[in-house]
Design a protein around this motif. Structure first.
Motif, PDB file in Angstrom:
ATOM      1  N   VAL A  40      58.400  60.684  10.830  1.00  0.00           N
ATOM      2  CA  VAL A  40      57.502  59.601  10.442  1.00  0.00           C
ATOM      3  C   VAL A  40      56.176  59.799  11.187  1.00  0.00           C
ATOM      4  N   LEU A  41      55.080  59.730  10.450  1.00  0.00           N
ATOM      5  CA  LEU A  41      53.745  59.880  11.020  1.00  0.00           C
ATOM      6  C   LEU A  41      53.066  58.513  11.022  1.00  0.00           C
ATOM      7  N   GLY A  42      52.920  57.926  12.188  1.00  0.00           N
ATOM      8  CA  GLY A  42      52.290  56.618  12.288  1.00  0.00           C
ATOM      9  C   GLY A  42      52.666  55.948  13.587  1.00  0.00           C
ATOM     10  N   LEU A  83      55.952  60.943  15.080  1.00  0.00           N
ATOM     11  CA  LEU A  83      54.730  61.541  15.610  1.00  0.00           C
ATOM     12  C   LEU A  83      53.670  60.450  15.549  1.00  0.00           C
ATOM     13  N   ASP A  84      53.377  59.865  16.702  1.00  0.00           N
ATOM     14  CA  ASP A  84      52.495  58.703  16.797  1.00  0.00           C
ATOM     15  C   ASP A  84      51.083  59.156  17.150  1.00  0.00           C
ATOM     16  N   PRO A  85      50.148  59.049  16.196  1.00  0.00           N
ATOM     17  CA  PRO A  85      48.791  59.526  16.451  1.00  0.00           C
ATOM     18  C   PRO A  85      47.988  58.657  17.411  1.00  0.00           C
ATOM     19  N   MET A 113      47.603  65.208   9.898  1.00  0.00           N
ATOM     20  CA  MET A 113      48.745  65.793  10.603  1.00  0.00           C
ATOM     21  C   MET A 113      49.820  66.238   9.608  1.00  0.00           C
ATOM     22  N   GLY A 114      50.086  65.425   8.609  1.00  0.00           N
ATOM     23  CA  GLY A 114      51.092  65.781   7.612  1.00  0.00           C
ATOM     24  C   GLY A 114      50.724  67.029   6.835  1.00  0.00           C
ATOM     25  N   VAL A 115      49.469  67.116   6.438  1.00  0.00           N
ATOM     26  CA  VAL A 115      49.007  68.303   5.716  1.00  0.00           C
ATOM     27  C   VAL A 115      49.115  69.529   6.611  1.00  0.00           C
ATOM     28  N   LEU A 126      55.439  66.374   2.123  1.00  0.00           N
ATOM     29  CA  LEU A 126      54.728  65.244   2.718  1.00  0.00           C
ATOM     30  C   LEU A 126      54.746  64.102   1.715  1.00  0.00           C
ATOM     31  N   VAL A 127      55.223  62.945   2.165  1.00  0.00           N
ATOM     32  CA  VAL A 127      55.239  61.729   1.351  1.00  0.00           C
ATOM     33  C   VAL A 127      54.342  60.727   2.058  1.00  0.00           C
TER      34      VAL A 127
END
Length: 142
Positions: A40-42, A83-85, A113-115, A126-127
């Motif tokens: 999870v990216l966020g 992955l917490d930006p 980051m996902g790309v 990537l969703v």
């Protein structure tokens, strides 16, 4: 053998994205899935806010996601990961509905980051959670 890894962004943090991601992952976990293929990216705080608002019955426990960095994802290590930006800096959830321009950079950083992870082959797909398209012009993007 590990399943292909999937990166998921939370989308616009003021919208339904964090809720949709939280509920979808909670359903997978409730069905016995270990979520080992998920990144999870966020911000963790966005998932915690969803759980606080809607309760634990059908939302993901944010602590199930292990913190990681991009280097961790280059290895075939099972997740689930977050992955917490924000880099651990405090993040205050939105207090009003609608797009918050102050969060535009965070949403775009998650997409970037996902790309990057997909191009490097660290994730198979990537969703993205729903993204308010008004974000893009605020940062000079079409």
């Amino acid at each position: 053998m590990m399943r292909p890894r999937l990166a998921i962004t939370l989308g616009t943090l003021e919208g339904i994205g964090p809720e949709v991601v939280s509920r979808a992952l909670a359903r997978r976990a409730a069905a016995g899935d270990d979520l080992g293929d998920v990144v999870v990216l966020g911000p963790r705080a966005a998932l915690a806010a969803v759980r606080a608002r809607f309760g634990p019955d059908d939302t993901l426990e944010p602590q199930l996601l292990r913190d990681c960095d991009i280097a961790t994802l280059a290895r075939p290590v099972p997740g689930p990961f977050l992955l917490d930006p924000t880099g651990g800096r405090p993040w205050q959830p939105p207090t009003r509905p609608g797009f918050e321009p102050a969060n535009a950079d965070l949403v775009l950083r998650c997409l970037e980051m996902g790309v990057r992870l997909a191009l490097r082959g660290d994730v198979a797909a990537l969703v993205t959670g729903p993204i308010d398209k008004a974000i893009f012009p605020t940062r000079g993007l079409p």
